[in-house]
Design a protein around this motif. Structure first.
Motif, mmCIF file in Angstrom:
data_model
loop_
_atom_site.group_PDB
_atom_site.id
_atom_site.type_symbol
_atom_site.label_atom_id
_atom_site.label_comp_id
_atom_site.label_asym_id
_atom_site.label_seq_id
_atom_site.Cartn_x
_atom_site.Cartn_y
_atom_site.Cartn_z
ATOM 1 N N UNK A 1 0.682 -1.300 -0.208
ATOM 2 C CA UNK A 1 -0.029 -0.014 0.060
ATOM 3 C C UNK A 1 0.927 1.229 0.061
ATOM 4 N N UNK A 2 1.536 1.573 -1.026
ATOM 5 C CA UNK A 2 2.646 2.660 -1.248
ATOM 6 C C UNK A 2 1.916 4.007 -0.949
ATOM 7 N N UNK A 3 0.770 4.166 -1.355
ATOM 8 C CA UNK A 3 -0.201 5.487 -1.054
ATOM 9 C C UNK A 3 -0.721 5.454 0.413
ATOM 10 N N UNK A 4 -0.771 4.542 1.104
ATOM 11 C CA UNK A 4 -1.236 4.641 2.460
ATOM 12 C C UNK A 4 -0.298 5.136 3.460
ATOM 13 N N UNK A 5 -0.615 5.249 4.868
ATOM 14 C CA UNK A 5 0.096 5.813 5.734
ATOM 15 C C UNK A 5 1.521 5.339 5.869
ATOM 16 N N UNK A 6 2.212 5.979 6.426
ATOM 17 C CA UNK A 6 3.715 5.859 6.871
ATOM 18 C C UNK A 6 3.847 6.144 8.246
ATOM 19 N N UNK A 7 4.653 5.399 8.873
ATOM 20 C CA UNK A 7 5.359 5.342 10.094
ATOM 21 C C UNK A 7 6.388 6.381 10.135
ATOM 22 N N UNK A 8 6.573 7.498 10.836
ATOM 23 C CA UNK A 8 7.793 8.425 10.848
ATOM 24 C C UNK A 8 8.442 8.370 12.277
ATOM 25 N N UNK A 9 9.652 7.887 12.208
ATOM 26 C CA UNK A 9 10.102 7.964 13.780
ATOM 27 C C UNK A 9 11.715 8.676 13.505
ATOM 28 N N UNK A 10 12.256 9.053 14.532
ATOM 29 C CA UNK A 10 13.650 9.757 14.278
ATOM 30 C C UNK A 10 14.447 8.715 14.001
ATOM 31 N N UNK A 11 15.530 9.320 13.392
ATOM 32 C CA UNK A 11 16.635 8.566 13.011
ATOM 33 C C UNK A 11 17.443 7.723 13.999
ATOM 34 N N UNK A 12 17.528 8.409 15.105
ATOM 35 C CA UNK A 12 18.041 7.915 16.383
ATOM 36 C C UNK A 12 17.266 6.732 16.864
ATOM 37 N N UNK A 13 16.065 6.837 17.066
ATOM 38 C CA UNK A 13 15.015 5.938 17.459
ATOM 39 C C UNK A 13 15.213 4.364 16.641
ATOM 40 N N UNK A 14 15.138 4.796 15.366
ATOM 41 C CA UNK A 14 15.276 3.527 14.055
ATOM 42 C C UNK A 14 16.681 3.041 14.362
ATOM 43 N N UNK A 15 17.770 3.478 14.636
ATOM 44 C CA UNK A 15 18.913 3.060 14.737
ATOM 45 C C UNK A 15 18.939 2.088 16.103
ATOM 46 N N UNK A 16 18.363 2.531 17.160
ATOM 47 C CA UNK A 16 18.102 1.782 18.339
ATOM 48 C C UNK A 16 17.415 0.542 18.349
ATOM 49 N N UNK A 17 16.207 0.757 17.544
ATOM 50 C CA UNK A 17 15.354 -0.449 17.127
ATOM 51 C C UNK A 17 16.095 -1.525 16.266
ATOM 52 N N UNK A 18 16.718 -1.226 15.180
ATOM 53 C CA UNK A 18 17.601 -1.972 14.388
ATOM 54 C C UNK A 18 18.631 -2.605 15.127
ATOM 55 N N UNK A 19 19.359 -1.904 15.887
ATOM 56 C CA UNK A 19 20.634 -2.520 16.788
ATOM 57 C C UNK A 19 19.966 -3.480 17.857
ATOM 58 N N UNK A 20 18.800 -3.088 18.290
ATOM 59 C CA UNK A 20 18.322 -4.158 19.425
ATOM 60 C C UNK A 20 17.964 -5.388 18.708
ATOM 61 N N UNK A 21 17.422 -5.365 17.275
ATOM 62 C CA UNK A 21 17.329 -6.419 16.418
ATOM 63 C C UNK A 21 18.440 -7.452 16.177
ATOM 64 N N UNK A 22 19.369 -6.736 15.916
ATOM 65 C CA UNK A 22 20.823 -7.333 15.671
ATOM 66 C C UNK A 22 21.390 -8.103 16.784
ATOM 67 N N UNK A 23 21.229 -7.608 18.094
ATOM 68 C CA UNK A 23 21.637 -8.295 19.280
ATOM 69 C C UNK A 23 20.999 -9.500 19.431
ATOM 70 N N UNK A 24 19.641 -9.759 18.805
ATOM 71 C CA UNK A 24 19.101 -11.023 19.200
ATOM 72 C C UNK A 24 19.380 -12.223 18.506
#
Length: 61
Positions: free
Chosen positions: A38-61
């Motif tokens: 759904x490319x025309x649908x809504x997007x979730x927007x987060x700060x770059x810092x928050x997204x970096x913390x999120x992806x780092x936590x996934x890599x630790x698993x």
């Protein structure tokens, strides 16, 4: 939030039918996430810092 300049990309690990999320990380300070089906649908927007913390936590698993 104006995402007209967003350069969307899919994960290289997305499956063959393309059902995945896309991210745009080319806009300073933010990362946008959307449903590839759904490319025309809504997007979730987060700060770059928050997204970096999120992806780092996934890599630790």
């Amino acid at each position: 939030m104006d995402l007209n300049r967003a350069a969307w990309r899919k994960s290289t690990r997305s499956n063959a039918n393309g059902q995945c999320v896309e991210i745009a990380d080319n806009i300073s300070g933010i990362v946008a996430v959307r449903d590839s089906k759904d490319p025309a649908g809504p997007a979730l927007v987060v700060s770059s810092v928050a997204f970096g913390a999120f992806t780092a936590s996934l890599k630790r698993r």
